[in-house]
Design an enzyme around this catalytic site. Structure first.
Site, PDB file in Angstrom:
ATOM      1  N   GLU A 152      -9.986  -2.203   5.390  1.00  0.00           N
ATOM      2  CA  GLU A 152     -10.609  -2.010   6.734  1.00  0.00           C
ATOM      3  C   GLU A 152     -11.943  -2.720   6.927  1.00  0.00           C
ATOM      4  O   GLU A 152     -12.158  -3.505   5.767  1.00  0.00           O
ATOM      5  CB  GLU A 152     -10.899  -0.519   6.732  1.00  0.00           C
ATOM      6  CG  GLU A 152      -9.799   0.228   6.469  1.00  0.00           C
ATOM      7  CD  GLU A 152      -9.114   0.739   7.893  1.00  0.00           C
ATOM      8  OE1 GLU A 152      -9.353  -0.207   8.711  1.00  0.00           O
ATOM      9  OE2 GLU A 152      -8.270   1.710   7.796  1.00  0.00           O
ATOM     10  N   HIS A 162      -7.600  -4.968  10.464  1.00  0.00           N
ATOM     11  CA  HIS A 162      -7.283  -4.813   8.901  1.00  0.00           C
ATOM     12  C   HIS A 162      -5.817  -5.404   8.357  1.00  0.00           C
ATOM     13  O   HIS A 162      -4.870  -5.629   9.103  1.00  0.00           O
ATOM     14  CB  HIS A 162      -7.474  -3.218   8.443  1.00  0.00           C
ATOM     15  CG  HIS A 162      -6.260  -2.377   9.172  1.00  0.00           C
ATOM     16  ND1 HIS A 162      -6.258  -1.303   9.728  1.00  0.00           N
ATOM     17  CD2 HIS A 162      -4.889  -2.581   8.977  1.00  0.00           C
ATOM     18  CE1 HIS A 162      -4.933  -0.620  10.127  1.00  0.00           C
ATOM     19  NE2 HIS A 162      -4.052  -1.618   9.515  1.00  0.00           N
ATOM     20  N   ASP A 196       0.794  -1.023   0.057  1.00  0.00           N
ATOM     21  CA  ASP A 196       0.011   0.047   0.122  1.00  0.00           C
ATOM     22  C   ASP A 196       0.878   1.313   0.042  1.00  0.00           C
ATOM     23  O   ASP A 196       2.042   1.173   0.187  1.00  0.00           O
ATOM     24  CB  ASP A 196      -1.123   0.084   1.113  1.00  0.00           C
ATOM     25  CG  ASP A 196      -0.115  -0.549   2.488  1.00  0.00           C
ATOM     26  OD1 ASP A 196       0.874  -0.537   2.589  1.00  0.00           O
ATOM     27  OD2 ASP A 196      -1.323  -1.066   3.404  1.00  0.00           O
ATOM     28  N   ASN A 256      -7.721  -3.106  14.736  1.00  0.00           N
ATOM     29  CA  ASN A 256      -9.304  -3.454  13.842  1.00  0.00           C
ATOM     30  C   ASN A 256      -9.318  -4.595  13.030  1.00  0.00           C
ATOM     31  O   ASN A 256     -10.338  -5.059  12.566  1.00  0.00           O
ATOM     32  CB  ASN A 256      -9.901  -2.112  13.604  1.00  0.00           C
ATOM     33  CG  ASN A 256      -9.192  -1.838  12.352  1.00  0.00           C
ATOM     34  OD1 ASN A 256      -8.205  -2.307  11.742  1.00  0.00           O
ATOM     35  ND2 ASN A 256      -9.549  -0.667  11.672  1.00  0.00           N
TER      36      ASN A 256
HETATM   37  C1  F6R Z   1       1.336  -1.421   6.260  1.00  0.00           C
HETATM   38  C2  F6R Z   1       0.099  -2.082   6.284  1.00  0.00           C
HETATM   39  C3  F6R Z   1      -0.628  -1.943   7.560  1.00  0.00           C
HETATM   40  C4  F6R Z   1      -0.041  -2.201   8.750  1.00  0.00           C
HETATM   41  C5  F6R Z   1      -1.071  -2.347  10.141  1.00  0.00           C
HETATM   42  C6  F6R Z   1      -0.076  -2.485  11.370  1.00  0.00           C
HETATM   43  O1  F6R Z   1       1.930  -1.816   5.008  1.00  0.00           O
HETATM   44  O2  F6R Z   1      -0.619  -2.619   5.228  1.00  0.00           O
HETATM   45  O3  F6R Z   1      -1.821  -2.907   7.459  1.00  0.00           O
HETATM   46  O4  F6R Z   1       0.456  -3.694   8.698  1.00  0.00           O
HETATM   47  O5  F6R Z   1      -1.587  -1.182  10.150  1.00  0.00           O
HETATM   48  O6  F6R Z   1       0.839  -1.288  11.367  1.00  0.00           O
HETATM   49  P1  F6R Z   1       1.962  -1.515  12.496  1.00  0.00           P
HETATM   50  O7  F6R Z   1       2.983  -2.447  11.928  1.00  0.00           O
HETATM   51  O8  F6R Z   1       2.388  -0.002  12.494  1.00  0.00           O
HETATM   52  O9  F6R Z   1       1.385  -1.808  13.807  1.00  0.00           O
END
Ligand code: F6R
Length: 234
Positions: free
Chosen positions: A135, A130, A62, A128
């Site tokens: 989401e 995701h 992403d 959450n």
């Molecule tokens: C990042 C991504 C997100 C993160 C998730 C957890 O490329 O796709 O889904 O993996 O938000 O983020 P952290 O690792 O910062 O807790």
């Protein structure tokens, strides 16, 4: 789904490194990569290793919409700093946050993954549930798409920005369909704040309300979590 519980995020990074090193040894040529704080201990292991990626392609999950690759908050910048500067790849692909035509870009990103099927996909997980920026409520059959970030994700990611108002409201991300097409998936989760999401991922009912639960349907998923993130598992 295989679950590996490690003492802390450093041991988790090492366990992840071992899986990727083995996959490369077996001929993996396309890696799906993630950003965020979770993969950092893994990338640290990679950059200090002797692994060679000059024949490997990376495709990232992403990118925020509106951020240029040289913006320190962009995922392009993150990947450059934490991995690509030290380990050059044959080619590195991330969604284009500045595209003027997101719909066409998303189709091209889907095509990229059809042309270069992902051998191993690295994932983190949001509180959450995701995965990437898919989401809660995202249909499981979506490919690459532009997504509206939820308030909770914007709040969680505000720590990387000067102020919460600077966090972009949208991103372009791989869909669950793309993620599920990877041959092998390794999901990392560290810290107490991920414990509930990990419980849902491993033991919960499969539902679009908690996107990560779809991974129960994939035939080769390894979850690597530290003791804190594993705390709610039976
Ligand atoms: C990042 C991504 C997100 C993160 C998730 C957890 O490329 O796709 O889904 O993996 O938000 O983020 P952290 O690792 O910062 O807790």
């Amino acid at each position: 789904m295989k679950v590996i519980v490690t003492k802390d995020k450093y041991a988790g990074g090492k366990a992840t490194f071992d899986i990727f090193a083995e996959a490369l040894k077996q001929g993996a040529k396309v890696l799906g990569l993630a950003t965020g704080s979770t993969p950092l201990t893994f990338y640290q292991e990679v950059v200090t290793s002797s692994l060679d990626f000059s024949d490997v392609i990376s495709i990232n999950l992403d990118e925020y919409v509106g951020l240029a690759p040289d913006n320190p908050q962009s995922y392009h910048y993150f990947m450059q700093k934490h991995l690509f500067d030290a380990k050059p790849f044959k080619a590195c692909y991330l969604p284009d946050g500045l595209t003027q035509d997101p719909a066409t870009f998303c189709q091209q990103y889907d095509q990229l993954m059809l042309d270069h099927p992902i051998d191993v996909q690295l994932l983190g997980i949001g509180q959450n549930g995701h995965i990437a920026f898919n989401e809660p409520g995202t249909p499981f059959n979506l490919g690459t798409h532009e997504v509206q970030l939820t308030e909770s994700t914007i709040k969680a990611n505000a720590r990387f920005f000067n102020e919460i108002s600077e966090v972009p409201k949208t991103a372009i991300c791989m869909g669950i369909k793309n993620i599920m097409a990877a041959k092998k998936i390794v999901l990392l989760a560290f810290g107490t704040e991920k414990a509930h999401a990990v419980k849902q991922l491993v033991e919960g009912t499969i539902t679009e309300a908690i996107p990560a639960t779809v991974l129960q349907r994939h035939h080769d998923v390894t979850v690597i979590c530290d003791e804190a993130a594993a705390a709610e598992l039976k």
